[in-house]
Scaffold this motif. Structure first.
Motif, PDB file in Angstrom:
ATOM      1  N   LEU A 371       0.874  -1.077  -0.186  1.00 41.68           N
ATOM      2  CA  LEU A 371       0.028  -0.062  -0.017  1.00 41.68           C
ATOM      3  C   LEU A 371       0.767   1.289  -0.042  1.00 41.68           C
ATOM      4  CD1 LEU A 371      -2.837   1.371   0.180  1.00 41.68           C
ATOM      5  CD2 LEU A 371      -2.698   1.081   2.579  1.00 41.68           C
ATOM      6  N   ALA A 372       1.845   1.248   0.753  1.00 40.68           N
ATOM      7  CA  ALA A 372       2.777   2.336   0.839  1.00 40.68           C
ATOM      8  C   ALA A 372       3.613   2.561  -0.454  1.00 40.68           C
ATOM      9  CB  ALA A 372       3.893   2.140   1.993  1.00 40.68           C
ATOM     10  N   PHE A 373       4.010   1.474  -1.171  1.00 42.56           N
ATOM     11  CA  PHE A 373       4.492   1.474  -2.339  1.00 42.56           C
ATOM     12  C   PHE A 373       3.612   1.972  -3.340  1.00 42.56           C
ATOM     13  CE2 PHE A 373       5.751  -0.581  -6.385  1.00 42.56           C
ATOM     14  CZ  PHE A 373       6.920  -0.319  -6.516  1.00 42.56           C
ATOM     15  N   ALA A 374       2.308   1.670  -3.437  1.00 39.94           N
ATOM     16  CA  ALA A 374       1.437   2.280  -4.455  1.00 39.94           C
ATOM     17  C   ALA A 374       1.023   3.645  -3.939  1.00 39.94           C
ATOM     18  CB  ALA A 374       0.269   1.259  -4.432  1.00 39.94           C
ATOM     19  N   ARG A 375       1.250   4.221  -3.024  1.00 43.02           N
ATOM     20  CA  ARG A 375       0.689   5.501  -2.632  1.00 43.02           C
ATOM     21  C   ARG A 375       2.020   6.463  -2.752  1.00 43.02           C
ATOM     22  NH1 ARG A 375      -3.758   5.605   1.984  1.00 43.02           N
ATOM     23  NH2 ARG A 375      -5.570   5.247   0.523  1.00 43.02           N
ATOM     24  N   GLU A 376       3.244   6.030  -2.716  1.00 39.83           N
ATOM     25  CA  GLU A 376       4.190   7.115  -2.518  1.00 39.83           C
ATOM     26  C   GLU A 376       4.363   7.896  -3.863  1.00 39.83           C
ATOM     27  OE1 GLU A 376       7.098   9.100  -1.231  1.00 39.83           O
ATOM     28  OE2 GLU A 376       6.373   7.821   0.034  1.00 39.83           O
ATOM     29  N   ARG A 377       4.771   9.191  -3.743  1.00 41.50           N
ATOM     30  CA  ARG A 377       5.104  10.170  -4.886  1.00 41.50           C
ATOM     31  C   ARG A 377       6.101  10.884  -4.543  1.00 41.50           C
ATOM     32  NH1 ARG A 377       0.411  14.762  -5.046  1.00 41.50           N
ATOM     33  NH2 ARG A 377      -0.175  14.901  -3.201  1.00 41.50           N
ATOM     34  N   ALA A 379       9.134  10.441  -3.068  1.00 41.72           N
ATOM     35  CA  ALA A 379      10.379   9.661  -3.115  1.00 41.72           C
ATOM     36  C   ALA A 379      10.794   9.728  -4.677  1.00 41.72           C
ATOM     37  CB  ALA A 379      10.201   8.415  -2.616  1.00 41.72           C
ATOM     38  N   TYR A 380      10.054  10.077  -5.652  1.00 41.71           N
ATOM     39  CA  TYR A 380      10.123  10.168  -7.020  1.00 41.71           C
ATOM     40  C   TYR A 380      10.321  11.396  -7.703  1.00 41.71           C
ATOM     41  CZ  TYR A 380       9.005   5.184  -6.080  1.00 41.71           C
ATOM     42  OH  TYR A 380       9.161   3.843  -5.748  1.00 41.71           O
ATOM     43  N   THR A 381      11.124  11.805  -8.446  1.00 38.25           N
ATOM     44  CA  THR A 381      11.118  13.162  -9.044  1.00 38.25           C
ATOM     45  C   THR A 381       9.666  13.266 -10.156  1.00 38.25           C
ATOM     46  OG1 THR A 381      12.409  12.093 -10.810  1.00 38.25           O
ATOM     47  CG2 THR A 381      13.714  13.266  -9.132  1.00 38.25           C
ATOM     48  N   GLU A 382       9.467  12.055 -10.531  1.00 37.25           N
ATOM     49  CA  GLU A 382       8.300  12.003 -11.496  1.00 37.25           C
ATOM     50  C   GLU A 382       7.134  12.122 -10.613  1.00 37.25           C
ATOM     51  OE1 GLU A 382      10.475   9.725 -11.695  1.00 37.25           O
ATOM     52  OE2 GLU A 382      11.216   9.223 -13.606  1.00 37.25           O
ATOM     53  N   GLY A 383       6.991  11.987  -9.266  1.00 36.90           N
ATOM     54  CA  GLY A 383       5.830  12.193  -8.699  1.00 36.90           C
ATOM     55  C   GLY A 383       4.565  11.366  -9.109  1.00 36.90           C
ATOM     56  N   ASP A 384       3.600  11.765  -9.436  1.00 37.32           N
ATOM     57  CA  ASP A 384       2.405  11.092  -9.574  1.00 37.32           C
ATOM     58  C   ASP A 384       2.623  10.108 -10.548  1.00 37.32           C
ATOM     59  OD1 ASP A 384      -0.277  10.835  -8.700  1.00 37.32           O
ATOM     60  OD2 ASP A 384      -1.150  12.026 -10.269  1.00 37.32           O
ATOM     61  N   ARG A 385       3.309  10.517 -11.784  1.00 38.17           N
ATOM     62  CA  ARG A 385       3.491   9.625 -12.778  1.00 38.17           C
ATOM     63  C   ARG A 385       4.041   8.260 -12.123  1.00 38.17           C
ATOM     64  NH1 ARG A 385       5.814  14.615 -14.186  1.00 38.17           N
ATOM     65  NH2 ARG A 385       4.858  15.380 -16.046  1.00 38.17           N
ATOM     66  N   GLN A 386       5.033   8.371 -11.462  1.00 38.64           N
ATOM     67  CA  GLN A 386       5.519   6.958 -10.898  1.00 38.64           C
ATOM     68  C   GLN A 386       4.450   6.342 -10.044  1.00 38.64           C
ATOM     69  OE1 GLN A 386       8.447   5.697 -12.028  1.00 38.64           O
ATOM     70  NE2 GLN A 386       8.223   3.892 -10.897  1.00 38.64           N
ATOM     71  N   ARG A 387       3.868   7.142  -9.110  1.00 37.94           N
ATOM     72  CA  ARG A 387       2.838   6.363  -8.383  1.00 37.94           C
ATOM     73  C   ARG A 387       2.096   5.577  -9.199  1.00 37.94           C
ATOM     74  NH1 ARG A 387      -0.402   9.803  -3.934  1.00 37.94           N
ATOM     75  NH2 ARG A 387      -0.837  11.304  -5.693  1.00 37.94           N
ATOM     76  N   THR A 388       1.501   6.255 -10.199  1.00 37.32           N
ATOM     77  CA  THR A 388       0.467   5.568 -11.225  1.00 37.32           C
ATOM     78  C   THR A 388       1.319   4.247 -11.698  1.00 37.32           C
ATOM     79  OG1 THR A 388      -0.413   7.594 -11.797  1.00 37.32           O
ATOM     80  CG2 THR A 388      -0.882   5.611 -13.290  1.00 37.32           C
ATOM     81  N   LYS A 389       2.468   4.244 -12.070  1.00 41.28           N
ATOM     82  CA  LYS A 389       3.214   2.935 -12.702  1.00 41.28           C
ATOM     83  C   LYS A 389       3.401   1.939 -11.274  1.00 41.28           C
ATOM     84  CE  LYS A 389       5.893   5.627 -15.905  1.00 41.28           C
ATOM     85  NZ  LYS A 389       7.387   6.270 -16.186  1.00 41.28           N
ATOM     86  N   ASN A 390       3.542   2.390 -10.092  1.00 40.29           N
ATOM     87  CA  ASN A 390       3.646   1.555  -9.019  1.00 40.29           C
ATOM     88  C   ASN A 390       2.630   1.096  -8.617  1.00 40.29           C
ATOM     89  OD1 ASN A 390       6.360   2.525  -8.786  1.00 40.29           O
ATOM     90  ND2 ASN A 390       6.151   3.479  -6.843  1.00 40.29           N
ATOM     91  N   GLN A 391       1.103   1.563  -8.884  1.00 36.03           N
ATOM     92  CA  GLN A 391      -0.075   1.259  -8.579  1.00 36.03           C
ATOM     93  C   GLN A 391      -0.384  -0.197  -9.631  1.00 36.03           C
ATOM     94  OE1 GLN A 391      -2.376   4.662  -9.000  1.00 36.03           O
ATOM     95  NE2 GLN A 391      -2.182   5.294  -6.956  1.00 36.03           N
ATOM     96  N   GLN A 392       0.245   0.075 -10.696  1.00 39.43           N
ATOM     97  CA  GLN A 392       0.019  -0.954 -11.907  1.00 39.43           C
ATOM     98  C   GLN A 392       0.743  -2.073 -11.399  1.00 39.43           C
ATOM     99  OE1 GLN A 392       1.064   0.942 -15.612  1.00 39.43           O
ATOM    100  NE2 GLN A 392      -0.988   1.440 -16.186  1.00 39.43           N
TER     101      GLN A 392
END
Length: 498
Positions: A371-377, A379-392
């Protein structure tokens, strides 16, 4: 010897009866769940009838030697146990289908009267004669209900209305009003505003009530789900109150499924995407206003669906709501999930779970970590983009575990966890038809992915009445998403659209 034979024959008769009962229990559950093709179900029925007949004859009439009798007894016990367990597992699957397709007719909203932590007000009776801040156009139904219920108890308050959440909060902290009424769904929005990040710690609730609004989310069903292509909105809600409560849409994906070409396209929309809201609910939803798409979920899944349809110029046939907090239970039930972190995306500390780190390569995560991995933004320079990828990645990890043979080990707990995690407007008969189609044809599904993109900015959000961090859409990616979806619907590959 005769006495011994009578005992063995008596045991044989009892076991034969138990075998027939167990077999019928299993067959009844198979028929009830209705996921097997007719020919396969008929074949299974014939096999069980023959097995029951053979072992009944062997147990009661034809095996006389003790050793042969014992062997028959052992095999019969195995068949009885297997049939009972099989019937139980199928029953749990049937309950899952019933639960996830039983969409609640109403959504619950909880409203609270909030005062400062330093206030002397301890209970609702002390609110009498004091001032309260409410929103002029957002959540008016909840504010009216709270004030009406307080009035019935002899508590009359002086109401001051504000045009935005930020204006009401500012008045509250400046002492213009003694209290405010908030919809608990907006609490997460308040915490997202930098000025009020400590809202939970410096305020407290002195009165709370709830009311229900109609859930208007309905399926726009296709005529044959096994041959006609369709779109499914996957909405990951951050609600903590179950599926009878609305919440922000933290995960937004459109799954475009074409059964004929065995193709699935997952199109992701970042939660901060700055869009024009297409309202379904009248109570405070800002029709035609600009906001981040995550806020549409507060007004129900149907508002999110209509907004996505408007954004991408498509028709959505079904919705699939995921309670993302409940995902922790599901991930733990399947024994954790594996996610692969590509080079350059290792993280030593996550903002939402400081002791979590991920390294390059395969990482095994438990429910809380997933859940933390899917919600984190952050920690990434891409922010919400990477969070969306993590959710996938997390969702695909769950799918991998659920479709693996190891699911048998924790099947019951997995079914229970899934019942609390998912809700869909797809009917149980449509899901059964898809399962039959999978069993009959065994298609090799090709999964394609795409994500709309944009540029970061700080702009006014209608729900907040204040500026917030958003992603301004790159319209070329929005057009690309629409073209890819239409390509899959037309029987082509999304990868062919450049």
């Amino acid at each position: 010897m005769k006495e011994q034979n009578k005992v063995l024959r008596g045991i044989g008769i009892v076991l034969s009866i138990l075998l027939v009962v167990a077999s019928f229990y299993l067959l009844y559950q198979l028929i009830k769940i209705n996921v097997l093709p007719t020919k396969l179900l008929f074949l299974i029925t014939i096999i069980f009838v023959l097995l029951d007949a053979i072992f009944t004859l062997l147990l009661c009439y034809y095996t006389r030697a003790v050793v042969s009798k014992i062997i028959c007894v052992v095999i019969t016990l195995v068949l009885i146990f297997g049939s009972c367990m099989g019937g139980y597992y199928i029953s749990k699957t049937g309950s899952l289908l019933t639960n996830i397709t039983n969409v609640t007719k109403h959504a619950k909203n909880t409203v609270s009267v909030v005062v400062k932590q330093s206030s002397d007000i301890k209970n609702k009776s002390q609110l009498n004669g004091l001032s309260v801040g409410t929103l002029r156009t957002i959540g008016t139904q909840g504010s009216s209900k709270a004030l009406k219920e307080l009035s019935k108890d002899g508590v009359v308050m002086n109401q001051s209305e504000y045009d935005s959440l930020s204006a009401m909060l500012e008045a509250f902290y400046n002492g213009e009003v003694d209290s405010i009424i908030i919809n608990e769904l907006s609490r997460s929005q308040i915490l997202d505003m930098e000025s009020y990040a400590d809202f939970d710690n410096n305020t407290r609730v002195v009165y709370q009530t709830s009311y229900k609004v109609e859930n208007t989310d309905k399926a726009n069903a296709v005529s044959d789900i096994t041959s006609k292509p369709f779109n499914v909105l996957i909405s990951g809600s951050d609600t903590r109150g179950g599926f009878d409560e609305n919440g922000r849409s933290d995960v937004i994906m459109v799954a475009t499924v074409n059964p004929k070409t065995s193709t699935i396209l997952l199109t992701s929309v970042p939660r901060d995407f700055y869009v024009t809201t297409a309202c379904d609910a009248a109570d405070g939803c800002m029709q035609g206003a600009l906001d981040k798409i995550t806020h549409t979920g507060i007004h129900g899944t149907n508002t999110t669906k209509r907004t996505v349809e408007q954004l991408l110029g498509i028709e959505i046939n079904y919705t699939f709501k995921v309670g993302f907090d409940a995902v922790t239970e599901l991930v733990d039930a399947v024994g954790g999930v594996d996610v692969t972190v590509v080079p350059g995306y290792a993280v030593n500390h996550f903002a939402c779970m400081y002791n979590l780190s991920v390294h390059e390569g395969v990482n095994h995560l438990n429910g809380e970590q997933a859940l933390a991995f899917a919600r984190e933004r952050y920690a990434y320079t891409e922010g919400d983009r990477q969070r969306t990828k993590n959710q996938q990645l997390v969702l695909m990890g769950i799918v991998d575990k659920i479709t693996s043979p190891s699911i048998v080990q924790n099947y019951s707990s997995i079914m229970d966890a899934m019942s609390n995690t998912f809700s869909t407007t797809m009917s149980s008969s449509e899901i059964s038809d898809l399962i039959k189609y999978q069993i009959n044809n065994n298609p090799k599904w090709k999964i394609e992915q795409y994500m709309v993109d944009g540029t970061g900015d700080t702009l006014m959000c209608a729900e907040l009445g204040d500026a917030a961090s958003v992603m301004v859409p790159d319209q070329s990616t929005v057009k690309m998403a629409k073209d890819k979806i239409n390509a899959v619907l037309a029987g082509k590959s999304a990868d062919d659209v450049k």
